[in-house]
Design an enzyme around this catalytic site. Structure first.
Site, short mmCIF file in Angstrom:
data_model
loop_
_atom_site.label_atom_id
_atom_site.label_comp_id
_atom_site.label_asym_id
_atom_site.label_seq_id
_atom_site.Cartn_x
_atom_site.Cartn_y
_atom_site.Cartn_z
CG HIS A 251 -1.72 1.20 1.40
ND1 HIS A 251 -1.75 1.92 2.56
CD2 HIS A 251 -2.53 1.85 0.54
CE1 HIS A 251 -2.56 2.95 2.42
NE2 HIS A 251 -3.03 2.93 1.20
CE1 TYR B 165 5.21 16.35 -22.06
CE2 TYR B 165 4.64 16.45 -24.39
CZ TYR B 165 5.34 16.95 -23.30
OH TYR B 165 6.16 18.04 -23.46
#
Length: 143
Positions: A22, A132
């Site tokens: 996490h 990008y």
């Protein structure tokens, strides 16, 4: 062979996704991204583009619900007239897997993106040619 895992997810990538905890970040880089020189752990995904890799990963990978922006895209460099259509593809994929939709996405200045990428758990290098197309995703918890 396992059931329910997209074919594009290699055993090496599956291992990385499973090891992550996490709050760990994963970068999916386009063909121009300096993946090898920035990665703590590098997974090659040659022959595939960022959208298809992201879509496959998000089938297995929960985005972090405890941060405002678990998805980061590289900002267009000022003065660059490129229109990053790939970022719209990425946005649609993220919206498919996270109810918060495009609110999960932040745009990060190029060199800040590189800095954040160096701290990522791993980088997945694709052969995506659209400019990008790099994305950083933050792993959430399985409930």
């Amino acid at each position: 062979m396992l059931k329910g895992i997209p074919d594009i997810i290699s055993p090496e990538l599956l291992k990385i996704l499973h090891e992550m905890g996490h709050g760990d970040d994963l970068v999916i880089g386009d063909a121009n991204f300096p993946a090898a020189s920035n990665a703590k752990r590098l997974v090659r995904c040659d022959g595939h583009g960022v959208p298809e890799v992201l879509d496959a990963i998000l089938q297995l990978f929960p985005l972090d619900i405890y941060v405002d922006h678990p998805v980061g895209l590289m900002q267009v460099v000022p003065g660059d007239n490129t229109i990053p259509e790939i970022q719209e593809e990425i946005r649609k994929i993220v919206c498919k897997y996270d109810d918060r939709g495009e609110k999960t996405i932040e745009y990060i200045e190029r060199f800040a993106f590189y800095e954040k990428a160096r701290d990522a758990y791993a980088i997945v290098a694709t052969t995506e040619r659209k400019l990008y197309g790099c994305v950083i995703i933050k792993k959430g918890v399985i409930k």
